[in-house]
Design an enzyme around this catalytic site. Structure first.
Site, PDB file in Angstrom:
ATOM      1  N   GLY A 140       0.787  -1.231   0.000  1.00 42.76           N
ATOM      2  CA  GLY A 140       0.000   0.000   0.000  1.00 42.76           C
ATOM      3  C   GLY A 140       0.818   1.280   0.000  1.00 42.76           C
ATOM      4  O   GLY A 140       0.322   2.344   0.394  1.00 42.76           O
ATOM      5  N   SER A 141       2.072   1.237  -0.441  1.00 47.13           N
ATOM      6  CA  SER A 141       2.872   2.477  -0.458  1.00 47.13           C
ATOM      7  C   SER A 141       2.293   3.495  -1.434  1.00 47.13           C
ATOM      8  O   SER A 141       2.375   4.713  -1.212  1.00 47.13           O
ATOM      9  CB  SER A 141       4.324   2.172  -0.807  1.00 47.13           C
ATOM     10  OG  SER A 141       4.451   1.747  -2.145  1.00 47.13           O
ATOM     11  N   MET A 160      -4.147  -7.036  -7.103  1.00 48.07           N
ATOM     12  CA  MET A 160      -3.615  -8.159  -7.871  1.00 48.07           C
ATOM     13  C   MET A 160      -4.703  -9.154  -8.283  1.00 48.07           C
ATOM     14  O   MET A 160      -4.524 -10.360  -8.186  1.00 48.07           O
ATOM     15  CB  MET A 160      -2.513  -8.857  -7.077  1.00 48.07           C
ATOM     16  CG  MET A 160      -1.364  -7.961  -6.729  1.00 48.07           C
ATOM     17  SD  MET A 160      -0.751  -7.036  -8.150  1.00 48.07           S
ATOM     18  CE  MET A 160       0.101  -8.337  -9.013  1.00 48.07           C
ATOM     19  N   ILE A 193      -7.423  -9.860 -11.530  1.00 49.21           N
ATOM     20  CA  ILE A 193      -7.909  -9.450 -12.854  1.00 49.21           C
ATOM     21  C   ILE A 193      -9.434  -9.444 -12.839  1.00 49.21           C
ATOM     22  O   ILE A 193     -10.057 -10.462 -12.539  1.00 49.21           O
ATOM     23  CB  ILE A 193      -7.395 -10.404 -13.947  1.00 49.21           C
ATOM     24  CG1 ILE A 193      -5.867 -10.346 -14.014  1.00 49.21           C
ATOM     25  CG2 ILE A 193      -7.997 -10.038 -15.307  1.00 49.21           C
ATOM     26  CD1 ILE A 193      -5.257 -11.342 -14.965  1.00 49.21           C
ATOM     27  N   HIS A 213       0.433   0.609 -13.315  1.00 51.60           N
ATOM     28  CA  HIS A 213       1.153  -0.590 -13.774  1.00 51.60           C
ATOM     29  C   HIS A 213       2.628  -0.254 -13.950  1.00 51.60           C
ATOM     30  O   HIS A 213       2.956   0.749 -14.581  1.00 51.60           O
ATOM     31  CB  HIS A 213       0.553  -1.097 -15.089  1.00 51.60           C
ATOM     32  CG  HIS A 213       1.191  -2.355 -15.582  1.00 51.60           C
ATOM     33  ND1 HIS A 213       1.234  -3.511 -14.829  1.00 51.60           N
ATOM     34  CD2 HIS A 213       1.828  -2.644 -16.735  1.00 51.60           C
ATOM     35  CE1 HIS A 213       1.885  -4.445 -15.497  1.00 51.60           C
ATOM     36  NE2 HIS A 213       2.245  -3.955 -16.659  1.00 51.60           N
ATOM     37  N   ASP A 254      -4.150  -4.357 -18.685  1.00 55.27           N
ATOM     38  CA  ASP A 254      -3.080  -3.365 -18.894  1.00 55.27           C
ATOM     39  C   ASP A 254      -3.062  -2.777 -20.297  1.00 55.27           C
ATOM     40  O   ASP A 254      -2.033  -2.233 -20.735  1.00 55.27           O
ATOM     41  CB  ASP A 254      -1.712  -3.999 -18.552  1.00 55.27           C
ATOM     42  CG  ASP A 254      -1.661  -4.420 -17.101  1.00 55.27           C
ATOM     43  OD1 ASP A 254      -0.975  -5.408 -16.793  1.00 55.27           O
ATOM     44  OD2 ASP A 254      -2.345  -3.792 -16.275  1.00 55.27           O
TER      45      ASP A 254
HETATM   46  N1  LIG Z   1      -9.747  -6.400 -16.387  1.00 57.71           N
HETATM   47  C1  LIG Z   1      -8.673  -5.847 -15.792  1.00 57.71           C
HETATM   48  N2  LIG Z   1      -8.385  -6.156 -14.516  1.00 57.71           N
HETATM   49  C2  LIG Z   1      -7.287  -5.610 -13.943  1.00 57.71           C
HETATM   50  C3  LIG Z   1      -6.420  -4.781 -14.672  1.00 57.71           C
HETATM   51  C4  LIG Z   1      -6.763  -4.448 -16.023  1.00 57.71           C
HETATM   52  O1  LIG Z   1      -6.058  -3.672 -16.697  1.00 57.71           O
HETATM   53  N3  LIG Z   1      -7.898  -5.012 -16.536  1.00 57.71           N
HETATM   54  N4  LIG Z   1      -5.232  -4.317 -14.095  1.00 57.71           N
HETATM   55  C5  LIG Z   1      -4.795  -5.170 -12.986  1.00 57.71           C
HETATM   56  C6  LIG Z   1      -3.533  -4.797 -12.307  1.00 57.71           C
HETATM   57  N5  LIG Z   1      -2.479  -5.655 -12.878  1.00 57.71           N
HETATM   58  C7  LIG Z   1      -1.503  -5.016 -13.564  1.00 57.71           C
HETATM   59  O2  LIG Z   1      -1.427  -3.769 -13.615  1.00 57.71           O
HETATM   60  C8  LIG Z   1      -2.507  -7.066 -12.733  1.00 57.71           C
HETATM   61  C9  LIG Z   1      -2.790  -7.623 -11.491  1.00 57.71           C
HETATM   62  C10 LIG Z   1      -2.841  -9.015 -11.344  1.00 57.71           C
HETATM   63  C11 LIG Z   1      -2.605  -9.846 -12.410  1.00 57.71           C
HETATM   64  C12 LIG Z   1      -2.719 -11.331 -12.237  1.00 57.71           C
HETATM   65  O3  LIG Z   1      -2.129 -12.100 -12.983  1.00 57.71           O
HETATM   66  N6  LIG Z   1      -3.542 -11.725 -11.244  1.00 57.71           N
HETATM   67  C13 LIG Z   1      -3.856 -13.149 -11.004  1.00 57.71           C
HETATM   68  C14 LIG Z   1      -3.579 -13.499  -9.546  1.00 57.71           C
HETATM   69  C15 LIG Z   1      -2.163 -13.123  -9.188  1.00 57.71           C
HETATM   70  C16 LIG Z   1      -1.970 -13.177  -7.671  1.00 57.71           C
HETATM   71  O4  LIG Z   1      -2.963 -13.336  -6.930  1.00 57.71           O
HETATM   72  O5  LIG Z   1      -0.799 -13.029  -7.263  1.00 57.71           O
HETATM   73  C17 LIG Z   1      -5.343 -13.364 -11.229  1.00 57.71           C
HETATM   74  O6  LIG Z   1      -6.123 -12.380 -11.113  1.00 57.71           O
HETATM   75  O7  LIG Z   1      -5.691 -14.520 -11.443  1.00 57.71           O
HETATM   76  C18 LIG Z   1      -2.308  -9.297 -13.657  1.00 57.71           C
HETATM   77  C19 LIG Z   1      -2.251  -7.895 -13.817  1.00 57.71           C
HETATM   78  C20 LIG Z   1      -5.890  -5.328 -11.965  1.00 57.71           C
HETATM   79  N7  LIG Z   1      -7.026  -5.909 -12.638  1.00 57.71           N
HETATM   80  N1  LIG Z   2       0.101  -5.348 -12.248  1.00 54.68           N
HETATM   81  C1  LIG Z   2      -0.177  -4.590 -11.070  1.00 54.68           C
HETATM   82  C2  LIG Z   2       1.107  -4.336 -10.325  1.00 54.68           C
HETATM   83  O1  LIG Z   2       2.089  -5.031 -10.473  1.00 54.68           O
HETATM   84  N2  LIG Z   2       1.084  -3.284  -9.508  1.00 54.68           N
HETATM   85  C3  LIG Z   2       2.249  -2.947  -8.734  1.00 54.68           C
HETATM   86  O2  LIG Z   2       2.113  -3.427  -7.407  1.00 54.68           O
HETATM   87  C4  LIG Z   2       2.939  -2.598  -6.579  1.00 54.68           C
HETATM   88  C5  LIG Z   2       2.118  -2.183  -5.394  1.00 54.68           C
HETATM   89  O3  LIG Z   2       2.958  -1.560  -4.451  1.00 54.68           O
HETATM   90  P1  LIG Z   2       2.279  -0.915  -3.130  1.00 54.68           P
HETATM   91  O4  LIG Z   2       1.375  -1.990  -2.551  1.00 54.68           O
HETATM   92  O5  LIG Z   2       3.447  -0.578  -2.254  1.00 54.68           O
HETATM   93  O6  LIG Z   2       1.505   0.287  -3.576  1.00 54.68           O
HETATM   94  C6  LIG Z   2       3.354  -1.391  -7.424  1.00 54.68           C
HETATM   95  O7  LIG Z   2       4.669  -1.529  -7.883  1.00 54.68           O
HETATM   96  C7  LIG Z   2       2.404  -1.455  -8.587  1.00 54.68           C
HETATM   97  O8  LIG Z   2       2.936  -0.918  -9.785  1.00 54.68           O
END
Ligand SMILES: Nc1nc2c(c(=O)[nH]1)N[C@@H](CN(C=O)c1ccc(C(=O)N[C@@H](CCC(=O)O)C(=O)O)cc1)CN2
Ligand SMILES: NCC(=O)N[C@@H]1O[C@H](COP(=O)([O-])[O-])[C@@H](O)[C@H]1O
Length: 231
Positions: free
Chosen positions: A15-16, A110, A112, A132, A174
């Site tokens: 959460g930074s 994290m 989708i 991202h 993304d």
């Molecule tokens: N429909 C969308 N959902 C999300 C987006 C987006 O652009 N469209 N952005 C993501 C954030 N993100 C990258 O920026 C991202 C986060 C998580 C994953 C991923 O692979 N998640 C897995 C679980 C991974 C885990 O729990 O460690 C999953 O959801 O199955 C990819 C990209 C947020 N949502």
């Molecule tokens: N694809 C999504 C992703 O990778 N997001 C990344 O998670 C971190 C969260 O840091 P935080 O919890 O310290 O804010 C950040 O680096 C952000 O870009």
């Protein structure tokens, strides 16, 4: 009464970036906005501690512990259905909030989203933006920093530069329109931890700048709407 933009932040970890927004919104420079809730999907997310210290209400809502998916269930159809039910319920949760948000910020969220969440929330005019740690079209998905660093070490990172972006959220992960981007050069000899630290510092700045820009647009839109209503 001065109009105020209500923001709900979604986070899964430290959460930074959430903290950077908390700090920025308490300054006079930021347009009129308030973080009305934090939503996390991981119970141990340190973002919860940050919310509690800042007096921001928070909610833990998890795909498995809230009973949408059975732990260990590997059936792809079951998982798809469970995620859609979870996403729909999460959308209902957002729409039922006493202070309905105009903006959702994904700050290290994290999970989708399926259209079950996106269509429900966007259909009510709520904007969703995501931070991202990569440039548009590069390293989509999780672990983007690590993958860019691996390419850098292997001499395959284009111009020895990666970057970050804040973008609108669409179904394709993304790939939503970028709002702000920033290129970040990597230097020979930098460790992964040093690169992560450098990237996070840039994220904290850019997320505040991009969120302020989006909030200004929302507030201007609301004022225009109010003006139109008066006519
Ligand atoms: N429909 C969308 N959902 C999300 C987006 C987006 O652009 N469209 N952005 C993501 C954030 N993100 C990258 O920026 C991202 C986060 C998580 C994953 C991923 O692979 N998640 C897995 C679980 C991974 C885990 O729990 O460690 C999953 O959801 O199955 C990819 C990209 C947020 N949502
Ligand atoms: N694809 C999504 C992703 O990778 N997001 C990344 O998670 C971190 C969260 O840091 P935080 O919890 O310290 O804010 C950040 O680096 C952000 O870009």
């Amino acid at each position: 009464m001065a109009h105020e933009c209500h923001i709900v932040v979604f986070a899964s970890g430290n959460g930074s970036n959430f903290q950077a927004l908390i700090d920025a919104l308490s300054s006079k420079q930021f347009p009129s906005a308030r973080i009305t809730r934090l939503i996390v999907n991981r119970k141990k997310a340190y973002a919860v501690t940050r919310a509690e210290k800042a007096g921001i209400p928070w909610e833990y809502f998890n795909l498995i512990s809230n009973g949408f998916q059975r732990a260990g269930d590997k059936d792809p159809q079951h998982i798809k259905e469970a995620r859609e039910k979870y996403d729909a319920a999460l959308g209902d949760l957002v729409l039922a909030l006493e202070e309905r948000p105009q903006l959702i910020v994904l700050a290290g969220w994290m999970h989708i989203f399926s259209r079950a969440f996106l269509d429900k929330v966007k259909g009510e005019g709520i904007e969703i933006i995501n931070l991202h740690p990569a440039l548009p079209g590069k390293y989509d998905g999780a672990d983007a920093i690590e993958r860019a660093y691996e390419d850098f070490v292997a001499g395959k990172l284009e111009n020895n530069r990666t970057g970050i972006m804040i973008h609108h959220v669409i179904d394709e992960v993304d790939r939503g329109d970028p709002i702000m981007t920033r290129e970040i050069p990597l230097e020979q000899g930098e460790t992964l931890d040093q690169v992560k630290e450098k990237i996070h510092a840039h994220e904290h700045e850019l997320l505040v700048e991009a969120t302020a820009q989006v909030v200004k647009g929302i507030l201007q839109g609301s004022e225009l709407h109010l003006e139109t209503e008066k006519q």
